[in-house]
Scaffold this motif. Structure first.
Motif, mmCIF file in Angstrom:
data_model
loop_
_atom_site.group_PDB
_atom_site.id
_atom_site.type_symbol
_atom_site.label_atom_id
_atom_site.label_comp_id
_atom_site.label_asym_id
_atom_site.label_seq_id
_atom_site.Cartn_x
_atom_site.Cartn_y
_atom_site.Cartn_z
ATOM 1 N N ARG A 242 0.845 -1.196 0.000
ATOM 2 C CA ARG A 242 0.000 0.000 0.000
ATOM 3 C C ARG A 242 0.875 1.238 0.000
ATOM 4 N N PRO A 243 0.786 2.097 -1.006
ATOM 5 C CA PRO A 243 1.636 3.294 -1.056
ATOM 6 C C PRO A 243 1.281 4.309 0.017
ATOM 7 N N VAL A 244 2.283 5.076 0.405
ATOM 8 C CA VAL A 244 2.095 6.178 1.340
ATOM 9 C C VAL A 244 1.530 7.385 0.603
ATOM 10 N N ASN A 389 20.415 26.404 -7.374
ATOM 11 C CA ASN A 389 19.947 25.072 -7.739
ATOM 12 C C ASN A 389 18.684 24.771 -6.924
ATOM 13 N N ASP A 390 17.533 25.002 -7.533
ATOM 14 C CA ASP A 390 16.257 24.978 -6.824
ATOM 15 C C ASP A 390 15.399 23.800 -7.257
ATOM 16 N N SER A 391 14.820 23.106 -6.282
ATOM 17 C CA SER A 391 13.987 21.940 -6.582
ATOM 18 C C SER A 391 12.687 21.987 -5.799
ATOM 19 N N SER A 392 11.619 21.553 -6.457
ATOM 20 C CA SER A 392 10.308 21.421 -5.824
ATOM 21 C C SER A 392 9.764 20.029 -6.095
ATOM 22 N N LEU A 393 9.199 19.422 -5.067
ATOM 23 C CA LEU A 393 8.568 18.106 -5.158
ATOM 24 C C LEU A 393 7.103 18.253 -4.795
ATOM 25 N N ILE A 394 6.228 17.541 -5.484
ATOM 26 C CA ILE A 394 4.811 17.522 -5.129
ATOM 27 C C ILE A 394 4.400 16.103 -4.762
ATOM 28 N N PHE A 395 3.833 15.971 -3.563
ATOM 29 C CA PHE A 395 3.329 14.677 -3.095
ATOM 30 C C PHE A 395 1.811 14.757 -2.980
ATOM 31 N N SER A 396 1.145 13.731 -3.489
ATOM 32 C CA SER A 396 -0.315 13.736 -3.545
ATOM 33 C C SER A 396 -0.863 12.443 -2.953
ATOM 34 N N LYS A 397 -2.101 12.522 -2.470
ATOM 35 C CA LYS A 397 -2.757 11.330 -1.994
ATOM 36 C C LYS A 397 -2.870 10.320 -3.126
ATOM 37 N N CYS A 398 -2.773 9.044 -2.779
ATOM 38 C CA CYS A 398 -2.655 7.986 -3.785
ATOM 39 C C CYS A 398 -3.920 7.812 -4.601
#
Length: 401
Positions: A242-244, A389-398
Motif C-alpha cells: 500500500r503506497p504512502v 539550484n532549486d527543486s520542488s517536489l509535489i506529493f499527492s494522496k494515492c
C-alpha cells in the motif's frame, strides 16, 4: 507514468524514526538546543543536533570501524534501514534496486580529526589513509552496504537541494526503465567545517531561528538523514503493498543569479514550483500546503515569498518552514522535509512555523499553530541550494488504477 512512495525513514533533532518525528511535530516541540556533541568553540549558536553520540548510534546499528567514526554514515544507515523495513523490501527486491543519496559534507567529520596530522607528516601515515572517507560517494556507498545489496549506488551533491535532487533522480531512473525500486534521500552530519563556513557567511542566528518573520536573523544548522522508497505502479501491484503517497510532480531549475543569494523576484523558486505543478497537471488552487525552504535568512525568505506571490497572488495556500523544528539540515533537508510532508499528508495536519511573530508583508503569514483538521491532497516541498539550484517536489494522496 506514476511514481509511488512505499516507505519512509528519518532521524533528526526531532527524534529517531517516523513515530518520534510525528509526535514531536504534533506537540510543537523544537529539536533546536545548545550544541552538545559537536566539538566546537562556537557554543553561542544553537543547532538541531541528533541527541545520540556516535557510540550509541553505532551500538544500536551493530556496526564497527570505519562506520562508527562517520556521523553522516551512521545517520544515513539509521534512516535507510527504517525506509527499507517500512516498505517491506527483502534483499531479493533490493538486488535490482537503486540507492541514491544526497550529501555535501560526507565524511568531513573524520577529515577534521585527521587532516592536520596527515598534513604535517612527511610521508603517508595511517592518519592520512583516513582522509579517503571525506568523499561524498564513500558515505553513500557505506550507507548502501549496511542497508542492502543494491544493484546501483550513486550520489547527488547540490548543496541544500541534494536530497530533493536524489529523489528526482530516483524518479527519473524508474521512469526511464532502469529499475522499478529506488531508495532515495540524503544524510548530513553537523561538522566544524559546516558551522564555521556558515558563520563566515554571517547568516547564523544566535537565537532560535524565525523563518518568514520580519525580524528574522539567520539560520540554525541541523543534522540528520531521511530516505523514501520510490516504486513504479507495476512494482507496487506486483509486491501488493500500500503506497504512502504519489510523487506526482517535480522540477529542478537553476537561476544562476549568485553563488549564495537568491534573486529578489525568486525566479528559480518560481520556476521550480510552476514546472512541478505542470508535471503533476495541477493548478495553483490544487495545492493545499507548501513546505517552504524557509531558512530564516533575510534573503531567502523574502525571495521565496515573492516567488509564491507570483504564483498565488494574495491567495497563497497554507505554508510554513519546519526548519525551526529541525534546524537547517542542509543537504538532507529535502528528504527530511519530504518525510514531514508525507506525515502531514497521511495524518491530516499542517506543521506550524515556530518562532513567527511579525509578517514580512501583508500576505506573508505562515501557519502558526498545528492544524489537525485538514483534508490535504497535494503538498509542495521546496529545497533551494547555493548557486540557484532549486527543486520542488509535489506529493499527492494515492490514486492507484
Amino acid at each position: 507514468m506514476k511514481i509511488f512512495v512505499t516507505g519512509t525513514g528519518i532521524i533528526s533533532a526531532l527524534g529517531t524514526g517516523t513515530g518520534a518525528t510525528l509526535q514531536s511535530l504534533l506537540s510543537g516541540e523544537s529539536g533546536i538546543d545548545v550544541i552538545r556533541h559537536l566539538s566546537t568553540g562556537h557554543k553561542e549558536f544553537p543547532a538541531g543536533e541528533v541527541a545520540l553520540p556516535n557510540e550509541d548510534i553505532a551500538r544500536m546499528l551493530g556496526v564497527g570501524y570505519p562506520e562508527n567514526g562517520l556521523r553522516t554514515v551512521l545517520l544515513g544507515i539509521t534512516a535507510a534501514r527504517e525506509a527499507v523495513s517500512s516498505a517491506s523490501l527483502a534483499d531479493t527486491d533490493l538486488a535490482d534496486a537503486a540507492f541514491v543519496s544526497g550529501t555535501t559534507v560526507g565524511g568531513m567529520d573524520k577529515t577534521e580529526k585527521y587532516f592536520k596530522s596527515a598534513f604535517d607528516a612527511e610521508s603517508k601515515t595511517e592518519d592520512s589513509l583516513e582522509l579517503k572517507y571525506n568523499d561524498c560517494g564513500y558515505s553513500s556507498g557505506m550507507i548502501a552496504d549496511n542497508t542492502g545489496p543494491f544493484g546501483m549506488v550513486t550520489t547527488t551533491s547540490t548543496a541544500c537541494s541534494s536530497a530533493a535532487n536524489a529523489i528526482i533522480f530516483g524518479a527519473n531512473l524508474i521512469k526511464s526503465g532502469v529499475t522499478d525500486i529506488v531508495v532515495a534521500g540524503g544524510a548530513e552530519a553537523l561538522t566544524k567545517f559546516h558551522l564555521n563556513g556558515f558563520n563566515t557567511l554571517m547568516i547564523l542566528d544566535k537565537d532560535t531561528c524565525r523563518p518568514f518573520d520580519r525580524n528574522r536573523a539567520g539560520i540554525n544548522l541541523g543534522e540528520g538523514a531521511a530516505y523514501i522508497v520510490l516504486e513504479s505502479e507495476e512494482s507496487v501491484k506486483r509486491r501488493n503493498v500500500r503506497p504512502v503517497a504519489e510523487l506526482s510532480g517535480y522540477a529542478n531549475t537553476c537561476d544562476a543569479f549568485h553563488q549564495t543569494a537568491t534573486s529578489e523576484n525568486g525566479e528559480g523558486a518560481y520556476l521550480a514550483m510552476r514546472k512541478a505543478m505542470d508535471m503533476a497537471r495541477l493548478s495553483p488552487c490544487d495545492i493545499d500546503y507548501v513546505n517552504a525552504h524557509g531558512t530564516g535568512t533575510p534573503n531567502n525568505d523574502a525571495s521565496e515569498l515573492a516567488a509564491m506571490e507570483r504564483i498565488w497572488g494574495t491567495q497563497i495556500p497554507a505554508f510554513s518552514s519546519t526548519k525551526a523544528f529541525t534546524g537547517h539540515t542542509t543537504s538532507a533537508s529535502g528528504s527530511i522535509e519530504t518525510v514531514i510532508c508525507l506525515l502531514a499528508l497521511q495524518h491530516g495536519f499542517l506543521p506550524p512555523n515556530l518562532g513567527w511573530r511579525t509578517p514580512i508583508n501583508e500576505g506573508g503569514i505562515p501557519i502558526t499553530g498545528t492544524d489537525n483538521q485538514r483534508d490535504i491532497k497535494n503538498i509542495i516541498n521546496n529545497s533551494f541550494g547555493f548557486g540557484g539550484n532549486d527543486s520542488s517536489l509535489i506529493f499527492s494522496k494515492c490514486q492507484l488504477q
